[in-house]
Design an enzyme around this catalytic site. Structure first.
Site, PDB file in Angstrom:
ATOM      1  N   TYR A  64      -3.001  13.089   1.883  1.00  0.00           N
ATOM      2  CA  TYR A  64      -2.609  12.162   0.809  1.00  0.00           C
ATOM      3  C   TYR A  64      -1.649  12.829  -0.191  1.00  0.00           C
ATOM      4  CZ  TYR A  64      -6.842   9.672   2.386  1.00  0.00           C
ATOM      5  OH  TYR A  64      -7.815   9.048   3.127  1.00  0.00           O
ATOM      6  N   THR A 247     -10.997   1.615  -3.680  1.00  0.00           N
ATOM      7  CA  THR A 247     -10.110   2.152  -4.711  1.00  0.00           C
ATOM      8  C   THR A 247      -9.435   1.008  -5.436  1.00  0.00           C
ATOM      9  OG1 THR A 247      -8.441   3.853  -5.164  1.00  0.00           O
ATOM     10  CG2 THR A 247      -7.945   2.340  -3.362  1.00  0.00           C
TER      11      THR A 247
HETATM   12  N1  LIG Z   1     -10.447   8.482   6.657  1.00  0.00           N
HETATM   13  C1  LIG Z   1      -9.411   7.677   6.791  1.00  0.00           C
HETATM   14  O1  LIG Z   1      -8.694   7.690   7.816  1.00  0.00           O
HETATM   15  C2  LIG Z   1      -9.079   6.715   5.698  1.00  0.00           C
HETATM   16  C3  LIG Z   1      -9.678   6.866   4.457  1.00  0.00           C
HETATM   17  N2  LIG Z   1      -9.404   6.009   3.431  1.00  0.00           N
HETATM   18  C4  LIG Z   1     -10.044   6.258   2.121  1.00  0.00           C
HETATM   19  O2  LIG Z   1     -10.646   5.064   1.653  1.00  0.00           O
HETATM   20  C5  LIG Z   1     -10.096   4.698   0.377  1.00  0.00           C
HETATM   21  C6  LIG Z   1     -10.116   3.200   0.197  1.00  0.00           C
HETATM   22  O3  LIG Z   1      -9.371   2.590   1.228  1.00  0.00           O
HETATM   23  P1  LIG Z   1      -8.812   1.105   1.077  1.00  0.00           P
HETATM   24  O4  LIG Z   1      -8.428   0.606   2.403  1.00  0.00           O
HETATM   25  O5  LIG Z   1      -7.780   1.058   0.009  1.00  0.00           O
HETATM   26  O6  LIG Z   1     -10.122   0.337   0.536  1.00  0.00           O
HETATM   27  P2  LIG Z   1     -10.432  -1.167   0.229  1.00  0.00           P
HETATM   28  O7  LIG Z   1     -10.561  -1.965   1.464  1.00  0.00           O
HETATM   29  O8  LIG Z   1     -11.614  -1.103  -0.660  1.00  0.00           O
HETATM   30  O9  LIG Z   1      -9.163  -1.759  -0.530  1.00  0.00           O
HETATM   31  C7  LIG Z   1      -8.836  -1.368  -1.835  1.00  0.00           C
HETATM   32  C8  LIG Z   1      -7.557  -2.066  -2.205  1.00  0.00           C
HETATM   33  O10 LIG Z   1      -7.775  -3.464  -2.283  1.00  0.00           O
HETATM   34  C9  LIG Z   1      -7.196  -3.970  -3.462  1.00  0.00           C
HETATM   35  N3  LIG Z   1      -7.954  -5.162  -3.853  1.00  0.00           N
HETATM   36  C10 LIG Z   1      -9.234  -5.234  -4.289  1.00  0.00           C
HETATM   37  N4  LIG Z   1      -9.601  -6.499  -4.528  1.00  0.00           N
HETATM   38  C11 LIG Z   1      -8.539  -7.269  -4.230  1.00  0.00           C
HETATM   39  C12 LIG Z   1      -8.308  -8.644  -4.261  1.00  0.00           C
HETATM   40  N5  LIG Z   1      -9.234  -9.514  -4.675  1.00  0.00           N
HETATM   41  N6  LIG Z   1      -7.089  -9.102  -3.878  1.00  0.00           N
HETATM   42  C13 LIG Z   1      -6.141  -8.247  -3.465  1.00  0.00           C
HETATM   43  N7  LIG Z   1      -6.298  -6.901  -3.410  1.00  0.00           N
HETATM   44  C14 LIG Z   1      -7.475  -6.416  -3.796  1.00  0.00           C
HETATM   45  C15 LIG Z   1      -7.295  -2.831  -4.442  1.00  0.00           C
HETATM   46  O11 LIG Z   1      -6.408  -2.958  -5.501  1.00  0.00           O
HETATM   47  C16 LIG Z   1      -7.025  -1.632  -3.563  1.00  0.00           C
HETATM   48  O12 LIG Z   1      -5.634  -1.410  -3.447  1.00  0.00           O
HETATM   49  C17 LIG Z   1      -8.716   5.348   0.371  1.00  0.00           C
HETATM   50  O13 LIG Z   1      -8.169   5.524  -0.907  1.00  0.00           O
HETATM   51  C18 LIG Z   1      -9.037   6.673   1.057  1.00  0.00           C
HETATM   52  O14 LIG Z   1      -9.615   7.560   0.138  1.00  0.00           O
HETATM   53  C19 LIG Z   1      -8.566   4.936   3.630  1.00  0.00           C
HETATM   54  C20 LIG Z   1      -7.947   4.744   4.819  1.00  0.00           C
HETATM   55  C21 LIG Z   1      -8.117   5.629   5.948  1.00  0.00           C
HETATM   56  O1  LIG Z   2      -6.565   8.217   5.453  1.00  0.00           O
HETATM   57  C1  LIG Z   2      -5.979   7.176   5.406  1.00  0.00           C
HETATM   58  C2  LIG Z   2      -4.934   6.653   6.246  1.00  0.00           C
HETATM   59  C3  LIG Z   2      -3.818   7.555   6.487  1.00  0.00           C
HETATM   60  C4  LIG Z   2      -3.464   7.981   7.721  1.00  0.00           C
HETATM   61  N1  LIG Z   2      -2.394   8.771   7.616  1.00  0.00           N
HETATM   62  C5  LIG Z   2      -2.015   8.842   6.330  1.00  0.00           C
HETATM   63  C6  LIG Z   2      -0.947   9.510   5.728  1.00  0.00           C
HETATM   64  C7  LIG Z   2      -0.801   9.406   4.378  1.00  0.00           C
HETATM   65  C8  LIG Z   2      -1.698   8.648   3.666  1.00  0.00           C
HETATM   66  C9  LIG Z   2      -2.742   7.974   4.260  1.00  0.00           C
HETATM   67  C10 LIG Z   2      -2.899   8.084   5.597  1.00  0.00           C
END
Ligand SMILES: NC(=O)C1=CN([C@@H]2O[C@H](COP(=O)(O)OP(=O)(O)OC[C@H]3O[C@@H](n4cnc5c(N)ncnc54)[C@H](O)[C@@H]3O)[C@@H](O)[C@H]2O)C=CC1
Ligand SMILES: O=CCc1c[nH]c2ccccc12
Length: 296
Positions: A64, A247
């Site tokens: 990130y 988030t």
């Molecule tokens: N291990 C991995 O590969 C991954 C890990 N993550 C982690 O998970 C965290 C959360 O992921 P997200 O997919 O963002 O989570 P999420 O599905 O909880 O979505 C959060 C997003 O939804 C928006 N949101 C909330 N309520 C809403 C509404 N009513 N209408 C429109 N938008 C709305 C928020 O502003 C925020 O941008 C990331 O920041 C990261 O730390 C995320 C993706 C991949």
């Molecule tokens: O972890 C969340 C999703 C993801 C996969 N690759 C990247 C690169 C940069 C930010 C987020 C992610």
């Protein structure tokens, strides 16, 4: 308005440590595509706001490029280190994991992380390499630089590869999880092996799946519990013993999410949401990698 007085429950991990069941992510909404050394003040401020509201579980990752922002927010929050649960993840610097965590800890300005994850299994085609990397994760745990170790985006076959050789099994697998991506077989495997599940993208049914088959039920449950459909989705994770990582850059939203701590879904409501959600399939992250269906 929900606030710090609304307790976030903990989940006990297979190594004896506990993880708060709602986390604040510094990935989506915050990850940088450009120069990592250029600090994002909005990310620092939002992370401090989250901590102030009571989010003590903070989810980061090397990829990130926001570990310095996370570390700065932690330092400036005034909250004692031992009260926080800090996760980071390794990738792409996976060749030397002890060196990667040393770099992450420097950016985070802390001595240890609570949880260190291999971000995804898509770094090697070889089973032996996957196993060697897990041995390095075990070294990191033994050195005390990570209290718990785990994985992210692993499928049963990837977990099986680790379980064949591990001394310490993964404490958790962080996966995309929401009503439109329920992974029943993976969850069953986690339960059998004592591996906890954490959900990223828990709000996907609302943010990316609007118009889908769970809409009406989510709206009805939101009305019943005087919350939003997204908060029903967060509760749906927690009521299935799944840690939810969400988030937002908006303080009001972060505050509202905490309303998910104020009610419980009934077993029948969970079942109904599972059934409605299983009528649609949606993957928001790493799609190309899962579609390729290999390790690399
Ligand atoms: N291990 C991995 O590969 C991954 C890990 N993550 C982690 O998970 C965290 C959360 O992921 P997200 O997919 O963002 O989570 P999420 O599905 O909880 O979505 C959060 C997003 O939804 C928006 N949101 C909330 N309520 C809403 C509404 N009513 N209408 C429109 N938008 C709305 C928020 O502003 C925020 O941008 C990331 O920041 C990261 O730390 C995320 C993706 C991949
Ligand atoms: O972890 C969340 C999703 C993801 C996969 N690759 C990247 C690169 C940069 C930010 C987020 C992610």
């Amino acid at each position: 308005m929900a606030n710090i007085h609304t307790p976030i429950p903990n989940l006990k991990l297979n190594d004896g440590h506990s993880i708060p069941m709602l986390g604040y992510g510094t990935g989506t909404a915050w990850y940088k595509t450009g120069d990592e050394s250029k600090l994002d003040q909005a990310c620092i401020d939002s992370t401090k706001t989250a901590i102030k509201l009571g989010y003590h579980h903070l989810d980061g990752a090397e990829i990130y490029k926001t570990e310095t922002e996370l570390g700065t927010a932690i330092k400036q929050s005034g909250v004692a280190r031992e009260k926080l649960f800090i996760t980071t993840k390794v990738l792409p610097n996976i060749a030397d994991i002890p060196s990667a965590i040393a770099t992450s800890l420097k950016k985070l300005q802390i001595d240890y992380v609570d949880l260190y994850l291999i971000h995804a299994p898509f770094f090697s085609e070889s089973k032996a390499d996957q196993q060697a990397k897990w041995k390095q994760m075990e070294q990191v745990k033994a050195s005390g630089l990570a209290r718990s170790i785990g994985v992210s985006n692993y499928l049963p076959q990837h977990l099986e590869t680790i379980l064949e050789i591990c001394t310490t099994p993964p404490a958790i697998n962080q996966i995309e999880f929401h009503p439109y991506l329920q992974h029943p077989d993976l969850l069953k495997y986690h339960r059998e092996k004592g591996i906890a599940t954490a959900a990223y993208g828990p709000l996907t049914a609302v943010t990316k799946g609007a118009g889908g088959p769970a809409d009406d039920l989510l709206a009805a449950l939101a009305k019943k519990y005087a919350v939003s459909p997204g908060e029903v989705c967060l509760r749906w994770c927690i009521d299935q013993d799944i840690v939810a990582i969400t988030t937002s850059g908006k303080e009001q939203r972060l505050s509202d999410y905490l309303r998910a701590m104020t009610f419980k879904l009934t077993p029948n409501e969970i079942k109904e949401l599972n059934e409605a959600g299983s009528k649609k399939n949606l993957r928001g992250f790493w799609k190309h990698k899962f579609d390729a269906d290999d390790f690399s």
